[in-house]
Design a protein around this motif. Sequence first.
Motif, mmCIF file in Angstrom:
data_model
loop_
_atom_site.group_PDB
_atom_site.id
_atom_site.type_symbol
_atom_site.label_atom_id
_atom_site.label_comp_id
_atom_site.label_asym_id
_atom_site.label_seq_id
_atom_site.Cartn_x
_atom_site.Cartn_y
_atom_site.Cartn_z
ATOM 1 N N ARG A 67 -115.177 -47.517 -35.614
ATOM 2 C CA ARG A 67 -115.579 -46.109 -35.631
ATOM 3 C C ARG A 67 -115.281 -45.522 -37.004
ATOM 4 N NH1 ARG A 67 -111.198 -43.021 -35.963
ATOM 5 N NH2 ARG A 67 -109.237 -43.792 -35.114
ATOM 6 N N PRO A 68 -115.881 -44.371 -37.316
ATOM 7 C CA PRO A 68 -115.530 -43.717 -38.589
ATOM 8 C C PRO A 68 -114.039 -43.390 -38.619
ATOM 9 C CG PRO A 68 -117.511 -42.744 -37.635
ATOM 10 C CD PRO A 68 -116.939 -43.676 -36.600
ATOM 11 N N THR A 69 -113.447 -43.473 -39.797
ATOM 12 C CA THR A 69 -112.007 -43.267 -39.935
ATOM 13 C C THR A 69 -111.678 -42.687 -41.303
ATOM 14 O OG1 THR A 69 -109.840 -44.356 -39.780
ATOM 15 C CG2 THR A 69 -111.614 -45.642 -40.756
ATOM 16 N N THR A 70 -110.501 -42.108 -41.409
ATOM 17 C CA THR A 70 -109.989 -41.641 -42.705
ATOM 18 C C THR A 70 -108.957 -42.609 -43.271
ATOM 19 O OG1 THR A 70 -108.304 -40.294 -41.609
ATOM 20 C CG2 THR A 70 -110.397 -39.198 -42.164
ATOM 21 N N GLN A 71 -108.772 -43.741 -42.610
ATOM 22 C CA GLN A 71 -107.805 -44.729 -43.110
ATOM 23 C C GLN A 71 -108.227 -45.221 -44.496
ATOM 24 O OE1 GLN A 71 -107.373 -47.810 -40.113
ATOM 25 N NE2 GLN A 71 -106.403 -46.397 -38.669
ATOM 26 N N VAL A 72 -107.228 -45.411 -45.350
ATOM 27 C CA VAL A 72 -107.483 -45.942 -46.692
ATOM 28 C C VAL A 72 -107.012 -47.384 -46.811
ATOM 29 C CG1 VAL A 72 -107.444 -43.671 -47.802
ATOM 30 C CG2 VAL A 72 -105.309 -44.983 -47.599
ATOM 31 N N GLY A 73 -106.453 -47.911 -45.744
ATOM 32 C CA GLY A 73 -105.979 -49.284 -45.733
ATOM 33 C C GLY A 73 -105.397 -49.633 -44.389
ATOM 34 N N CYS A 74 -104.874 -50.859 -44.341
ATOM 35 C CA CYS A 74 -104.288 -51.378 -43.109
ATOM 36 C C CYS A 74 -103.067 -52.207 -43.488
ATOM 37 C CB CYS A 74 -105.335 -52.235 -42.398
ATOM 38 S SG CYS A 74 -104.789 -52.904 -40.832
ATOM 39 N N GLN A 75 -101.970 -51.967 -42.795
ATOM 40 C CA GLN A 75 -100.744 -52.699 -43.093
ATOM 41 C C GLN A 75 -100.001 -52.944 -41.786
ATOM 42 O OE1 GLN A 75 -98.391 -50.818 -46.156
ATOM 43 N NE2 GLN A 75 -96.518 -51.748 -45.401
#
Length: 157
Positions: free
Chosen positions: A51-59
Motif C-alpha cells: 500500500r502507499p506509505t510514508t516509510q523511507v526505509g525498513c530496518q
Amino acid sequence: METVKGINQIDFLIGKPRFIVAQFLHETGYGSSRVFQEQNNGFGMRCVYIRPTTQVGCQADYGVYANGVSSAIDLNKWFEYHIEKDIDQLYIKQGRRVPAIGSERRKSDFNDFVNRYRNFTLEQYVAYIKERGYFEDTYNNYYNGLLNAMNTNLSSK
C-alpha cells in the motif's frame, strides 16, 4: 512531545485524535521504545510492501520514518487502504459490481465510511484495527493499554 502535537493536527479517517495519541503512547511506551527512538516509528508499523506509505526505509522488519509525524500520516494511509478494502467487500458481499476508484460512487461510499468510522467509540476503534490485523495482542490488553494512555497526564511523563 512534538509527535503528539503533530498527531493533533492530522485529519484522521478513523477514530478520534485522542485515540490516536493514546495509540502512539501505548505503542511507543510513551516515546521511549527503541523502534520510535531509532526509526521514528510511532505506531509499530511493519515494513510496508502493498500500500502507499510514508516509510523511507525498513530496518529489522519495522518501517523507518523521517519523523514521528510522518509515521502518524502513514497510519492514516493504513486506514485509507482498509476503508477501500471494506468498500470492495461490501459490494462483493452484496453481489454488486465494485465501483472504480476515483468514480463519484466510490468517493461517496468512501466519505460515508469515513463519517461512520470517525464516530467510533474506543471499543469499536480497537475492534476495527484488531479485525484488520493491526495488533497481535488480545483485544482486552490493547484496549486497556489505550484506555490507560488516555487517562495519563502527559506533563508528568
